[in-house]
Design a protein around this motif. Structure first.
Motif, PDB file in Angstrom:
ATOM      1  N   LYS A   1     -48.786  25.754   3.610  1.00  0.00           N
ATOM      2  CA  LYS A   1     -49.756  26.012   4.676  1.00  0.00           C
ATOM      3  C   LYS A   1     -51.106  26.428   4.108  1.00  0.00           C
ATOM      4  O   LYS A   1     -52.164  25.940   4.546  1.00  0.00           O
ATOM      5  CB  LYS A   1     -49.220  27.089   5.624  1.00  0.00           C
TER       6      LYS A   1
ATOM      7  N   LEU B   1     -44.322  20.961   9.179  1.00  0.00           N
ATOM      8  CA  LEU B   1     -45.750  21.217   9.064  1.00  0.00           C
ATOM      9  C   LEU B   1     -46.588  19.959   9.259  1.00  0.00           C
ATOM     10  O   LEU B   1     -47.817  19.998   9.191  1.00  0.00           O
ATOM     11  CB  LEU B   1     -46.070  21.836   7.693  1.00  0.00           C
TER      12      LEU B   1
ATOM     13  N   ASP C   1     -54.600  24.194   4.238  1.00  0.00           N
ATOM     14  CA  ASP C   1     -55.796  24.687   4.910  1.00  0.00           C
ATOM     15  C   ASP C   1     -56.985  24.841   3.959  1.00  0.00           C
ATOM     16  O   ASP C   1     -58.129  24.651   4.374  1.00  0.00           O
ATOM     17  CB  ASP C   1     -55.501  26.044   5.570  1.00  0.00           C
TER      18      ASP C   1
END
Length: 244
Positions: free
Chosen positions: A209, A239, A213
């Motif tokens: 994650k 995800l 990002d």
């Protein structure tokens, strides 16, 4: 490993006496030789710079004091000039440099260095990023720190360097320590249960994650042609990260 540093601000390298670099020096793993270029100038006013031929703003560091300092201190090995126009410092390059028995780092200032000095020393140019700082001293310390981590004995174990986030292919997952509750903020329950498999999967998910990002370029490289377990593939699917 012997590290020679040519600089006009030797006092800036005091941090290299501390922490892991300082301990490595005490153990004899690293030898750091900092030389003040000003001590080798032939100018009666102790100058090491002059105006550039062809005009333009700023000053340029001169050939004579740099080359005299280089020669009189018997410097050698791989010669590096910290420069924003150089190739970018990466983990792979830092590891390559760590294998050198000796390196010499030239720290520039002002508008740069007389090109003839770089040619004479056969210096390669290395940059720490696409931005400009006031001098080469901080970039030099970054290069030294990043490279030294790969040398046996500098860190507590060889795995410490290779398991760091960037070298594992993903940015690091969140870390927590005692107390488990503070200011209304709790440690994730999964880290407290003792199920190491579940913890590893949680860390994998969080690292994905954060990398997705902050560094999608790293994530793309990480998932390409990589073999994942069924559980890891399930996390990737959860995800929305495409994989083989």
């Amino acid at each position: 490993m012997k590290i020679n540093i040519l600089t006009i601000f030797p006092q800036m390298f005091q941090p290299l006496q501390e922490s892991m670099i300082g301990r490595a020096r005490e153990k004899g793993i690293l030898e750091i030789n900092v030389v003040d270029i000003r001590d080798h100038t032939e100018d009666k006013h102790n100058r090491v710079d002059d105006a550039p031929f062809g005009g333009g703003a700023g000053m340029v560091m001169q050939y004579q004091p740099i080359i005299t300092a280089f020669r009189e201190n018997d410097m050698g090995g791989r010669v590096i000039y910290m420069s924003p126009r150089g190739k970018k410092l990466t983990g792979e390059l830092a590891r390559e440099i760590s294998c050198e028995p000796e390196i010499t780092i030239l720290c520039g200032h002002y508008e740069g260095v007389d090109q003839r000095a770089l040619d004479e020393m056969e210096a390669e140019e290395i940059s720490i990023g696409d931005y400009v700082v006031t001098g080469g001293e901080l970039p030099a310390m970054i290069l030294i720190d990043a490279s030294a981590r790969f040398i046996d004995g500098v860190l507590s174990s060889r795995e410490s360097a290779l398991d760091e986030s960037v070298y594992s292919g993903l940015l690091e997952y969140p870390q927590y320590t005692r107390p488990r509750s503070i200011d209304g903020r709790e440690v994730p329950e999964i880290l407290l249960g003792g199920d190491h498999g579940a913890v590893d999967l949680w860390r994998f998910r969080e690292a994905l994650k954060i990398t997705r990002d902050n560094r999608p370029d790293m994530l793309e490289k990480f998932v390409k042609d990589r073999n994942f377990s069924k559980k890891e593939k399930a996390v990737l699917d959860e995800l929305g990260i495409r994989h083989q």
